[in-house]
Motif scaffolding. Structure first.
Motif, PDB file in Angstrom:
ATOM      1  N   ALA A 124       0.817  -1.204   0.000  1.00 11.73           N
ATOM      2  CA  ALA A 124       0.000   0.000   0.000  1.00 11.73           C
ATOM      3  C   ALA A 124       0.856   1.262   0.000  1.00 11.73           C
ATOM      4  O   ALA A 124       0.545   2.244  -0.684  1.00 11.73           O
ATOM      5  CB  ALA A 124      -0.939  -0.003   1.203  1.00 11.73           C
ATOM      6  N   ALA A 125       1.949   1.272   0.773  1.00 14.61           N
ATOM      7  CA  ALA A 125       2.831   2.437   0.804  1.00 14.61           C
ATOM      8  C   ALA A 125       3.487   2.655  -0.552  1.00 14.61           C
ATOM      9  O   ALA A 125       3.658   3.810  -0.994  1.00 14.61           O
ATOM     10  CB  ALA A 125       3.885   2.261   1.887  1.00 14.61           C
ATOM     11  N   ARG A 126       3.834   1.573  -1.223  1.00 14.99           N
ATOM     12  CA  ARG A 126       4.413   1.699  -2.565  1.00 14.99           C
ATOM     13  C   ARG A 126       3.423   2.361  -3.517  1.00 14.99           C
ATOM     14  O   ARG A 126       3.792   3.207  -4.336  1.00 14.99           O
ATOM     15  CB  ARG A 126       4.827   0.326  -3.103  1.00 14.99           C
ATOM     16  N   PHE A 127       2.140   1.980  -3.406  1.00 14.06           N
ATOM     17  CA  PHE A 127       1.103   2.598  -4.226  1.00 14.06           C
ATOM     18  C   PHE A 127       1.073   4.105  -4.002  1.00 14.06           C
ATOM     19  O   PHE A 127       1.017   4.901  -4.945  1.00 14.06           O
ATOM     20  CB  PHE A 127      -0.262   1.978  -3.888  1.00 14.06           C
ATOM     21  N   GLY A 128       1.101   4.524  -2.721  1.00 12.88           N
ATOM     22  CA  GLY A 128       1.091   5.950  -2.419  1.00 12.88           C
ATOM     23  C   GLY A 128       2.274   6.674  -3.029  1.00 12.88           C
ATOM     24  O   GLY A 128       2.144   7.802  -3.529  1.00 12.88           O
ATOM     25  N   GLY A 129       3.450   6.036  -2.997  1.00 20.25           N
ATOM     26  CA  GLY A 129       4.626   6.632  -3.609  1.00 20.25           C
ATOM     27  C   GLY A 129       4.502   6.756  -5.106  1.00 20.25           C
ATOM     28  O   GLY A 129       4.969   7.737  -5.705  1.00 20.25           O
ATOM     29  N   GLN A 130       3.864   5.794  -5.746  1.00 20.72           N
ATOM     30  CA  GLN A 130       3.662   5.854  -7.190  1.00 20.72           C
ATOM     31  C   GLN A 130       2.738   7.000  -7.572  1.00 20.72           C
ATOM     32  O   GLN A 130       2.914   7.645  -8.610  1.00 20.72           O
ATOM     33  CB  GLN A 130       3.114   4.518  -7.684  1.00 20.72           C
ATOM     34  N   TRP A 165       1.358   7.255   6.365  1.00 17.11           N
ATOM     35  CA  TRP A 165       1.903   8.587   6.603  1.00 17.11           C
ATOM     36  C   TRP A 165       2.730   9.044   5.405  1.00 17.11           C
ATOM     37  O   TRP A 165       3.294   8.236   4.662  1.00 17.11           O
ATOM     38  CB  TRP A 165       2.755   8.587   7.861  1.00 17.11           C
ATOM     39  N   LEU A 166       2.811  10.347   5.237  1.00 16.81           N
ATOM     40  CA  LEU A 166       3.418  10.925   4.037  1.00 16.81           C
ATOM     41  C   LEU A 166       4.882  10.526   3.877  1.00 16.81           C
ATOM     42  O   LEU A 166       5.364  10.350   2.753  1.00 16.81           O
ATOM     43  CB  LEU A 166       3.289  12.449   4.086  1.00 16.81           C
ATOM     44  N   GLY A 167       5.608  10.365   4.991  1.00 13.01           N
ATOM     45  CA  GLY A 167       7.036  10.086   4.902  1.00 13.01           C
ATOM     46  C   GLY A 167       7.360   8.849   4.096  1.00 13.01           C
ATOM     47  O   GLY A 167       8.226   8.873   3.206  1.00 13.01           O
ATOM     48  N   VAL A 168       6.677   7.753   4.369  1.00 15.33           N
ATOM     49  CA  VAL A 168       6.975   6.516   3.648  1.00 15.33           C
ATOM     50  C   VAL A 168       6.516   6.610   2.198  1.00 15.33           C
ATOM     51  O   VAL A 168       7.138   6.034   1.293  1.00 15.33           O
ATOM     52  CB  VAL A 168       6.346   5.301   4.367  1.00 15.33           C
ATOM     53  N   GLN A 169       5.445   7.358   1.935  1.00  9.42           N
ATOM     54  CA  GLN A 169       5.020   7.539   0.546  1.00  9.42           C
ATOM     55  C   GLN A 169       6.044   8.355  -0.234  1.00  9.42           C
ATOM     56  O   GLN A 169       6.334   8.055  -1.402  1.00  9.42           O
ATOM     57  CB  GLN A 169       3.660   8.224   0.509  1.00  9.42           C
ATOM     58  N   LEU A 170       6.609   9.370   0.408  1.00 14.68           N
ATOM     59  CA  LEU A 170       7.656  10.155  -0.262  1.00 14.68           C
ATOM     60  C   LEU A 170       8.892   9.299  -0.541  1.00 14.68           C
ATOM     61  O   LEU A 170       9.539   9.455  -1.584  1.00 14.68           O
ATOM     62  CB  LEU A 170       8.031  11.352   0.614  1.00 14.68           C
ATOM     63  N   ALA A 171       9.225   8.419   0.398  1.00 13.18           N
ATOM     64  CA  ALA A 171      10.377   7.534   0.175  1.00 13.18           C
ATOM     65  C   ALA A 171      10.148   6.664  -1.049  1.00 13.18           C
ATOM     66  O   ALA A 171      11.057   6.474  -1.873  1.00 13.18           O
ATOM     67  CB  ALA A 171      10.606   6.669   1.412  1.00 13.18           C
ATOM     68  N   THR A 229      10.883  -3.462   3.635  1.00 17.86           N
ATOM     69  CA  THR A 229      10.607  -2.135   3.081  1.00 17.86           C
ATOM     70  C   THR A 229       9.518  -1.467   3.919  1.00 17.86           C
ATOM     71  O   THR A 229       8.651  -0.767   3.402  1.00 17.86           O
ATOM     72  CB  THR A 229      10.159  -2.240   1.620  1.00 17.86           C
ATOM     73  N   HIS A 230       9.573  -1.672   5.220  1.00 15.72           N
ATOM     74  CA  HIS A 230       8.542  -1.148   6.108  1.00 15.72           C
ATOM     75  C   HIS A 230       8.847   0.297   6.507  1.00 15.72           C
ATOM     76  O   HIS A 230      10.003   0.714   6.549  1.00 15.72           O
ATOM     77  CB  HIS A 230       8.439  -2.010   7.367  1.00 15.72           C
ATOM     78  N   ALA A 231       7.783   1.045   6.813  1.00 15.15           N
ATOM     79  CA  ALA A 231       7.927   2.460   7.177  1.00 15.15           C
ATOM     80  C   ALA A 231       8.848   2.647   8.372  1.00 15.15           C
ATOM     81  O   ALA A 231       9.561   3.656   8.474  1.00 15.15           O
ATOM     82  CB  ALA A 231       6.550   3.054   7.477  1.00 15.15           C
ATOM     83  N   ARG A 528      -1.090  -3.910  -4.865  1.00 18.80           N
ATOM     84  CA  ARG A 528      -1.957  -2.879  -5.403  1.00 18.80           C
ATOM     85  C   ARG A 528      -1.520  -2.549  -6.826  1.00 18.80           C
ATOM     86  O   ARG A 528      -0.320  -2.513  -7.111  1.00 18.80           O
ATOM     87  CB  ARG A 528      -1.911  -1.605  -4.555  1.00 18.80           C
ATOM     88  N   PRO A 529      -2.466  -2.333  -7.725  1.00 17.71           N
ATOM     89  CA  PRO A 529      -2.072  -1.975  -9.098  1.00 17.71           C
ATOM     90  C   PRO A 529      -1.396  -0.618  -9.126  1.00 17.71           C
ATOM     91  O   PRO A 529      -1.588   0.204  -8.217  1.00 17.71           O
ATOM     92  CB  PRO A 529      -3.421  -1.924  -9.833  1.00 17.71           C
TER      93      PRO A 529
END
Length: 578
Positions: A124-130, A165-171, A229-231, A528-529
């Motif tokens: 899910a965090a990877r999706f947010g980063g994408q 949280w935004l930090g892991v999505q930015l990463a 690859t955890h937050a 997640r796609p």
């Protein structure tokens, strides 16, 4: 101690060490499995814990006492070499150690986790980063909604984004844009080591810094989480850097030094705000009081506030765009995606819920932390280090405050890589243990007592006992990662591109295979796609009537269905054009 006595200790230690593996012949065995609920531990896992405490620990200590003269000689020689290094050589050496650990984290990710996440949060965090890497905060949510895996995502008003949280999505966004991929988390793991060594060296000299790094790396909590690859890998890395900046700032007391402290704390808080705030709260309050007494409160507050400003503005700005309010997606009440794992406690807190939080949150995580940090010897070192000076006392109280978060946390937390909700506490605990060990050795020398046996026993405990514990748990993670390697090996067949795979829920897919059902995993949802649906193979949830609607949405793709063969394996079956 004569040679005969040392040989006897070697035999006894080796026997106890071998007895740990002998437990594999018992009814529970030593094969760790992973099954809900979060606080569950299989009988084999309990045997691993008991074996570590009662067999590996004394066995390694006996071996260390027997080999103490050689071990101490080598450690002293290393200490002499380190003290003779120039400041430039020490900086280069520390950087090299950090790079080596980053490489180890990459190897661990590839070997023990086979390149896959061990929780759904990571997908899910990877999706947010994408989403962020595309230059936007949200993207249109495709319909039909039911077909698209959305666990731990945020959706509102026809658009979706990452929930974390935004930090892991930015990463993850940096990972996408830079081409580093999940290697960005190995860099963050190296920052943890870099920060701890720097604080240890600042307080106890070059050898103290090296000792702090050794205690950190020896902890199973450090190694196993660093493979993921955890937050939490990000938050504890930035927390270590923030503590380093804090120690420097208390010495220099300049506006710039406090700015960097605030910035590092803010970046750490962007990933795990409540935990980071709890850990640094006693330090922050004490320093503000001290600054006020020195007449420097305005300078301290201004520097820290300026440093915090950018992370806070980014967090609240992102929240405003995504959720329409100042609450980030993680806390927003208007999420249209239902997340069963985030709804354990709802409504007013009852007495029974408070009791559950105390037992299944506080007590459970306290036990896990005592076991996974550095075991019983680690507890002793932390206890000795706690009262050494003002800094260590405040660090210790920060850990206590963070533990109290268990009483308000709505999730018990996993322990596959240690108590995951308390991952950041490894930073202050490592510094406490370092101070405790140095204080213990100094006390023994002051009383004219020998320290050789203590150093030898502790050295072998850190390397052999904890190393075995780490690798054994890592091999269990490798077996559960085989589940993901097999399933995605089927759906990501090299012969299939521009395709849609209609599949049952991910947990149903791997649970249908007996050997995987026995091993278990805490990944229950498909990846997640990509937000723009550009995946070569889209794995979507199969449901009656969904195929025709998905064909209308994705007319240029071939369609397959994930099915089981007669012998119980998974296969892809091509679906005819309708």
């Amino acid at each position: 101690m004569n040679l005969r006595q040392r040989v006897g200790l070697l035999v006894c230690g080796a026997t106890l060490y071998a007895c740990f593996f002998g437990l594999s012949q018992t009814a529970p065995g030593l094969r760790i499995t992973f099954h809900p609920p979060w606080t569950n531990a299989s009988s084999a896992e309990a045997y691993v814990w008991l074996g570590t405490l009662l067999l590996l620990t004394p066995g390694a200590c006996l071996l260390g006492v027997a080999l103490a003269p050689w071990l101490v000689r080598e450690i002293q020689a290393l200490g002499v070499r380190v003290t003779r290094l120039t400041s430039r050589e020490r900086r280069l050496g520390t950087a090299l150690l950090a790079c080596l650990f980053a490489g180890l984290a990459r190897v661990g990710h590839a070997y023990f986790l086979r390149g896959f996440p061990f929780t759904d949060d990571e997908w899910a965090a990877r999706f947010g980063g994408q989403v962020l890497a595309a230059g936007v905060s949200t993207m249109p949510r495709p319909t039909p909604y039911i077909a698209f895996p959305d666990l731990f995502l945020y959706a509102h008003d026809g658009r979706w984004a990452g929930l974390d949280w935004l930090g892991v999505q930015l990463a993850w966004a940096v990972a996408e844009l830079s081409g580093l991929g999940d290697a960005i988390f190995a860099v963050a793991a190296a920052l943890t080591l870099l920060g701890v060594i720097a604080v240890g060296a600042r307080r106890h000299g070059a050898t103290g810094g090296l000792l702090a790094g050794a205690l950190l790396v020896a902890s199973p909590m450090m190694g196993l989480l660093s493979f993921t690859t955890h937050a939490h890998v990000l938050s504890r890395g930035m927390l270590a850097i923030a503590l380093w900046a804090f120690v420097v700032a208390t010495e220099r007391r300049t506006l710039g030094a406090w700015f960097w402290t605030g910035l590092a704390l803010g970046v750490a808080g962007m990933t795990r705000p409540f935990e980071v705030c709890a850990l640094v709260l006693p330090l922050a309050v004490a320093e503000l009081v001290a600054s006020a007494k020195r007449g420097e409160l305005a300078r301290t507050l201004s520097g820290v506030a300026l440093g915090l400003a950018l992370p806070l503005l980014a967090t609240f700005g992102h929240a405003l765009v995504v959720t329409g309010g100042l609450l980030p997606p993680r806390l927003a009440a208007n999420n249209e995606v239902v997340h069963p794992y985030l709804a354990h406690f709802k409504g007013a807190l009852s007495l029974s819920q408070l009791g559950e939080r105390f037992g299944a949150n506080f007590s459970y995580n306290l036990v896990m932390l005592a076991l996974w940090f550095l075991g019983p010897l680690g507890l002793l070192l932390v206890a000795v280090g706690f009262g050494a000076d003002r800094f260590t006392r405040l660090l210790g109280w920060g850990v206590v405050v963070s533990l109290l978060l268990a009483l308000i946390h709505d999730d018990h937390g996993l322990h596959l890589v240690g108590p995951i909700h308390y991952s950041e506490s490894i930073v202050p605990l490592s510094l406490l243990a370092t101070t405790g060990l140095l204080r213990l050795l100094e006390s023994l020398r002051g009383r004219g007592l020998p320290t050789e046996a203590v150093v030898g026993a502790l050295s072998m405990f850190l390397v052999l006992a904890l190393g075995t514990f780490t690798v054994w748990n890592g091999l269990a993670l490798r077996r559960q990662a085989e589940i993901h390697e097999y399933v995605y090996g089927v759906v990501d067949s090299p012969d299939i591109t521009d395709a849609v795979v209609l599949a049952p829920s991910y947990s149903n897919a791997w649970n249908a295979i007996p050997r995987f059902r026995v091993q278990g995993s805490f990944v229950f949802s498909w990846r997640r796609p990509r937000p723009d649906l550009s995946d070569s193979v889209l794995v979507l949830l199969d449901a009656p009537g969904e195929e025709s609607r998905l064909r209308a949405l994705l007319p240029d793709r071939r369609f397959f269905r994930l099915s089981r063969t007669k012998d119980g394996q998974l296969e892809l079956v091509a679906l005819p054009e309708s």
